[in-house]
Every structure is written in structure tokens, then in C-alpha cells.
Design an enzyme around this catalytic site. Structure first.
Site, PDB file in Angstrom:
ATOM      1  N   GLY A   9     -27.506  40.512  42.857  1.00 16.73           N
ATOM      2  CA  GLY A   9     -28.181  40.820  41.166  1.00 16.73           C
ATOM      3  C   GLY A   9     -28.686  42.321  41.169  1.00 16.73           C
TER       4      GLY A   9
ATOM      5  CE  LYS B  28     -34.794  49.899  62.978  1.00 17.71           C
ATOM      6  NZ  LYS B  28     -35.044  48.701  63.707  1.00 17.71           N
TER       7      LYS B  28
ATOM      8  CB  CYS C 210     -18.238  26.995  20.639  1.00 18.31           C
ATOM      9  SG  CYS C 210     -16.518  28.031  19.524  1.00 18.31           S
TER      10      CYS C 210
ATOM     11  CG  MET D   7     -19.416  23.210  15.051  1.00 21.90           C
ATOM     12  SD  MET D   7     -18.240  22.767  14.550  1.00 21.90           S
ATOM     13  CE  MET D   7     -18.403  23.556  13.080  1.00 21.90           C
TER      14      MET D   7
ATOM     15  CG  HIS E 212     -20.650  30.727  21.630  1.00 20.62           C
ATOM     16  ND1 HIS E 212     -20.540  30.244  22.624  1.00 20.62           N
ATOM     17  CD2 HIS E 212     -19.351  31.186  21.391  1.00 20.62           C
ATOM     18  CE1 HIS E 212     -19.451  29.949  22.982  1.00 20.62           C
ATOM     19  NE2 HIS E 212     -18.583  30.317  22.108  1.00 20.62           N
TER      20      HIS E 212
ATOM     21  CD  GLU F 262     -24.138  30.692  23.267  1.00 22.09           C
ATOM     22  OE1 GLU F 262     -24.578  30.696  22.067  1.00 22.09           O
ATOM     23  OE2 GLU F 262     -22.844  30.601  23.848  1.00 22.09           O
TER      24      GLU F 262
HETATM   25  N1  GLN Z   1     -11.599  25.349  22.468  1.00 16.72           N
HETATM   26  C1  GLN Z   1     -12.408  25.590  21.678  1.00 16.72           C
HETATM   27  C2  GLN Z   1     -10.998  26.564  20.928  1.00 16.72           C
HETATM   28  O1  GLN Z   1     -10.929  27.586  21.396  1.00 16.72           O
HETATM   29  C3  GLN Z   1     -14.073  25.958  21.170  1.00 16.72           C
HETATM   30  C4  GLN Z   1     -14.366  27.687  21.867  1.00 16.72           C
HETATM   31  C5  GLN Z   1     -15.388  27.575  22.720  1.00 16.72           C
HETATM   32  O2  GLN Z   1     -16.226  26.786  22.834  1.00 16.72           O
HETATM   33  N2  GLN Z   1     -16.410  28.595  23.272  1.00 16.72           N
HETATM   34  O3  GLN Z   1     -11.991  26.841  19.392  1.00 16.72           O
END
Ligand code: GLN
Length: 551
Positions: free
Chosen positions: A20, A226, A380, A383, A506, A508
Site C-alpha cells: 500500500g 527496537k 466505455c 456503452m 470514463h 470514474e
Molecule cells: N474495447 C473497446 C475499445 O477499444 C472499449 C475500451 C474500453 O472499454 N475502455 O473501443
């Protein structure tokens, strides 16, 4: 802090990996920020890949993407989530990238016929990288990946040894993270591994100022004394880094051990008392949720959840925002045939992914979420597959697919755009980093963001094929987010569903515990059966383009 002298904290690890160090570095950054000190980070990775972009997630965990499109180690995610540091290409350097730059210089003739060597040429390049990343920061935390004693880390350790001489001893602090193990047969904690790894460090001319002991229990004064004696550090520089229930407790745990105070003392920095109220509030929110919700994550890296690090954290952040504790259940998409295993979930998330393995399971999960009105978030690849599912099962294009999965498909709903077709190199050639996106006013996504102009990070090669847009639109799929020129589909959603949103980007990567991402918050709210929209009337939210960089 008034002085502009940059201070350097070097973090090394001993005995074994997975201690970590990244989280420890991020937490130290958070504690210093709480004292009003501006921090930045550099992760030095000793492997020879130029970046982790081409590495298997099973081996390396998630590839984290920065605003400027660098594919980096997942520790950069910890750093950005825990602090206000804005990181990019200069903040993650691998041995591969260092050697690449040295070898290109050699080919250009920059070394004027000299013999190119690890010392001084490679070590100089490492020192330059530290200087470049430190620019403008009060403090830079430099984390050396790997374990002290590895052959690969030697040039990095030598570089930081030299760096101390040029930067000044008083401006450098060396922190060594090592395990203190409890030996159940003897019934005592063992300090030998720490002692040995400090010896390893000393053999390359480095001595730690602080030792962070990873343990499952608090260390007694006697044990600390120690370790201090044998490792040649102050007694108050032996810090217990005890295992905690959640990563969000680490900064507070370190603060209780006075770690930040000790660092400030070693680096001779005058700061005010730390303001940790936001961390304490977070602690209480986390410990006292109003409800628990179950989110199913249907992907292919379910055995190694490190591969979905940022997604997991973004879901937890969404929970923090509405007093919900998110419990994530992982489903292996390769084995997902009978979707009844998904019943009982409050929400379903289909994450990013590559290649054809497990694709049909993901499509089944999406269909299940759509037909059973379970809140759904697609990220991604998630989707792209949501578009395929809709094309197949609603728009009647039975064999719809991505050409990544089936190059011969009759309906290439997801395909490579011309600019990607001739690319042969796999490294750093995807659509990477932040791109602007325009959301349709009044759409569920625009309501969630509280904005119509946003910017989000990408990492993919394939795109929605614009030739299919009208057909899917007329069957009811709403393209609620697009690139500003309207060419690329960025967000799709279903209007007559409690919550069904999928993004090509993305989100996130930009979620933080104190600033949860609006899409994750909306998804968790919907999964908690709360009104998905935040109870506010803001017209520009944290996702507004004006705020680019933070979101
Ligand atoms: N494999 C897909 C692409 O290259 C989606 C990539 C991903 O989910 N980051 O477009």
C-alpha cells in the site's frame, strides 16, 4: 507555506509488494494539503514497458488515464482522488520510458561519442524527471515502485541518493514502508524483515528518516523502540500503518500517529495545524449509512478487482453523496448464462473491457437491466455493448456487434473510424485523455451533471458507428451526449427507464470522495430508489467545462 523551496519525499518499499505504498503516499499528500501545503506526485516504475497501457489488467491492475491522455499506474488514481494534485504524463515514469529517452538521445548523437551508461546517463534522466514533475509544488512525493533489493530498482535508488546531494539533505525525507509481521506460533510481532530491508537500503547508500510499519495491530512502545534502535531512526519516526477497514481511514490513522508532524519537522516546514474535518465527516458518513445497496459489476476481471479500482471507488463516492453504502458483487461475464443470478441487485454496471471474451454475458446483463428496469450504468465497452444489445433486441438488427468482437458482423454498430484503421502500434494510440462533450438539455445525463458542456477522459479505439444512429434513435435510444461537432456518440440513455445511461468515456477517473462524480451519484441514487437527480436547481455543475481539470 511561504518559502518556495520545493521539498522532496521519497517513498520506498521493502520485503514484499502490495504494502500500500501508493495509498500511503496519497494519504501523506492529503495530510500535507490539510496543512495548506501544495503537493504533487511522481510514480517511478522500474519495469521496462514504456507505460502500462499495453499491460494485462490481470498482471498490473487498472490503467489509470490522466487529463492529458497518459496511461498510467493505478497509484495515480489514489493520488488524484485523495488530493487536489492535477497529474499527467510527467507524473508517471517507467524505466522503459527513461531508457527510451536515453536511447533516442544516443541515436541523435547528443552524447557526443561518449559511452552511455546507467550512471550517469540513466540516473541523470531519472533526476530530470523528478525535477520536471516537482515544478511549482511545495512538496513532491516520489514513490519508487517495486521492492528494495530488486535489480530493476537500483538505478532509481541511486538516482534519489544523488538527488539528495543536489537538493540538499534538509529538503529531502525518506520514508520506507515495510511489514511487521505477527508470528502466531511465537505469539509475537517480528521486526527482522524491516531490519533486513533497511539494511538493503543502506547498502545502496540510503537511510530512511521514517519507517512506516504495515501491521495488523498497533505496535507497542517497546517494539517501536527496537525498530528505531536497529534501523537508526528516531523513535517517533516509527509509525504504525495498521490495516484499516477502508482506504478512507488511512489519512486519519496516520494523523493519529503524528506522521505529518514528523515529516514537517524533518523537512523543516512551518505549517498551521492540519484541518482534517472533511476526513472526519467522511469517516462518519461511511460508518453510518442510511441504507445498503447491491450493485452488480459484470465483467471479465472479476477475480482481480484492482482492475476496476477507479470504478469501485467512484461507486463508493456516489454512495457517500447520498448516505448509501454500496456493496459491489462481481459477476464473471464469461459464465453469465442464466440472468436470474442478477435478481436482487439494486443496480447493474457493465464496465470497460477489451476483446471478445465474455461479451455475450455482458449483453445478457444489459438486456436484463433494460427489461427489468434495474438502474444501469455502462462504461466505455459497457456503452458500446449497450448499443449492440439495443440494436439486436429492440431495433431488430439481430446480428449487431462491434467489429472488435466480430469483424464480419452484418451490422457493425461499433466500429473503427477511418483514423484508427491504419494504426499498427498498440501503445498510446487509442483515443486517450480529456475530450469535450455536449449534452442534450433536459436529458437525464444533463440533469445529473447539472450542465450541458462537460469534459471527460477516454481510453478506447472503437466508436459508435454514425451510420446506425438514426435507426437506433427511431427505435427509442437517445443519444444524449456527443462530441461538439456531433460526429462521435458519447452518451446514450433510455428515456422510459428508471435509470439507463451509458458513456463512451470514463467518468470514474474524475470522481473524488469529496466531489463524487455526478453520473455515479445519480446511478447510486437511482439504485437506492431515491430521485436520481440531486435535489438542486444548479445550471452549471461540477462537470461544467468551465471547471475543466477538476471535472
Ligand atoms: N474495447 C473497446 C475499445 O477499444 C472499449 C475500451 C474500453 O472499454 N475502455 O473501443
Amino acid at each position: 507555506m511561504s518559502a518556495r523551496q520545493t521539498k522532496y519525499i521519497f517513498v520506498t518499499g521493502g520485503v514484499m509488494s502490495s504494502l500500500g505504498k501508493g495509498l500511503a503516499s496519497a494519504s501523506i499528500g492529503a495530510l500535507l494539503e490539510a496543512r495548506n501545503i501544495g503537493v504533487t506526485f511522481l510514480k517511478l516504475d522500474p519495469y521496462l514497458n514504456v507505460d502500462p497501457g499495453t499491460m494485462n489488467p490481470f498482471q498490473h491492475g487498472e490503467v489509470y488515464v490522466t487529463e492529458d491522455g497518459a496511461e498510467t499506474d493505478l497509484d495515480l488514481g489514489h493520488y488524484e482522488r485523495f488530493t487536489n494534485a492535477k497529474l499527467g504524463k510527467v507524473n508517471n515514469m517507467t524505466a522503459g520510458r527513461i531508457y527510451d529517452s536515453v536511447l533516442s538521445r544516443e541515436r541523435r548523437g547528443d552524447y557526443l561519442g561518449g559511452t552511455v551508461q546507467v550512471i550517469p546517463h540513466v540516473t541523470d534522466a531519472i533526476k530530470e524527471a523528478i525535477g520536471a514533475a516537482a515544478e511549482g509544488a511545495d512538496v513532491i512525493l516520489v514513490e519508487i515502485g517495486g521492492t528494495v533489493g530488486d535489480i530493476e530498482s537500483l538505478p532509481f535508488l541511486e538516482a534519489i541518493r544523488q538527488f539528495r546531494a543536489s537538493a540538499g539533505r534538509e529538503n529531502c525525507c525518506f520514508i520506507h514502508v515495510a511489514p511487521v509481521l505477527y508470528q502466531s506460533t511465537a505469539g509475537e510481532v517480528k521486526t527482522k524483515p524491516v531490519q533486513h530491508s533497511v539494511k538493503e537500503l543502506q547498502s545502496v547508500g540510503l537511510a530512511p528518516d521514517i519507517i512506516l510499519c504495515r501491521t495488523d495491530r498497533f505496535l507497542s512502545k517497546a517494539i517501536k523502540a527496537k525498530i528505531a534502535l536497529f534501523c537508526n531512526v528516531d523513535e517517533d519516526a516509527v509509525i504504525t500503518a495498521k490495516d484499516v477497514e477502508s482506504i478512507y481511514e488511512v489519512p486519519l490513522t496516520f494523523a493519529k500517529e503524528h506522521l505529518d508532524e514528523k515529516i514537517a519537522q524533518i523537512l523543516n516546514m512551518w505549517t498551521g495545524r492540519p484541518d482534517l474535518r472533511h476526513w472526519e465527516r467522511l469517516f462518519n458518513t461511511r460508518r453510518n449509512p442510511d441504507r445498503v445497496i447491491k450493485v452488480g459489476m459484470v465483467g471479465k476481471y472479476v477475480d482481480l478487482t484492482e482492475s476496476y479500482k477507479s470504478l469501485n471507488e467512484a461507486l463508493y463516492h456516489g454512495g457517500f453523496a447520498c448516505a448509501s453504502e454500496v456493496r459491489i458483487e462481481y459477476f464473471d461475464s464469461e459464465k453469465l448464462v442464466d440472468t436470474s443470478v442478477l435478481s436482487g441487485l439494486d443496480g447493474i454496471l457493465v464496465p470497460h473491457g477489451f476483446g471478445s471474451r465474455g461479451v455475450e454475458g455482458k449483453i445478457r446483463a444489459i438486456q436484463y437491466a433494460r427489461e427489468n428496469e434495474i438502474p444501469f450504468l455502462g462504461i466505455c465497452f459497457g456503452m458500446q455493448l449497450a448499443c449492440c444489445e439495443f440494436a439486436r433486441n429492440v431495433a431488430g438488427l439481430e446480428s449487431a456487434n462491434s467489429t472488435e468482437v466480430d469483424p464480419e458482423t452484418q451490422h457493425p454498430v461499433i466500429d473503427l473510424l477511418p483514423e484508427q484503421r491504419d494504426i499498427e502500434d498498440k501503445g498510446a494510440t487509442m483515443r486517450l485523455g480529456a475530450y469535450p462533450c455536449v449534452l442534450t438539455p433536459g436529458s437525464k445525463s444533463a440533469i445529473a451533471y447539472g450542465a450541458t458542456e462537460i469534459s471527460e477522459r477516454h481510453r478506447h479505439r472503437y466508436e459508435f458507428n454514425p451510420e446506425y444512429r438514426e435507426r437506433l434513435e427511431s427505435a427509442g435510444l437517445v443519444f444524449s451526449g456527443s462530441s461538439p461537432d456531433g460526429r462521435l456518440a458519447e452518451v446514450v440513455e433510455l428515456p422510459n427507464h428508471p435509470f439507463f445511461i451509458a458513456s463512451q468515456f470514463h467518468p470514474e477517473f474524475k470522481s473524488k470522495p469529496f466531489d463524487p462524480h455526478p453520473l455515479f451519484e445519480a446511478f447510486v441514487r437511482a439504485s437506492s430508489k431515491l430521485n436520481a437527480a440531486k435535489p438542486t436547481t444548479a445550471t452549471s455543475g461540477p462537470g461544467a467545462a468551465a471547471d475543466e481539470g477538476t471535472r
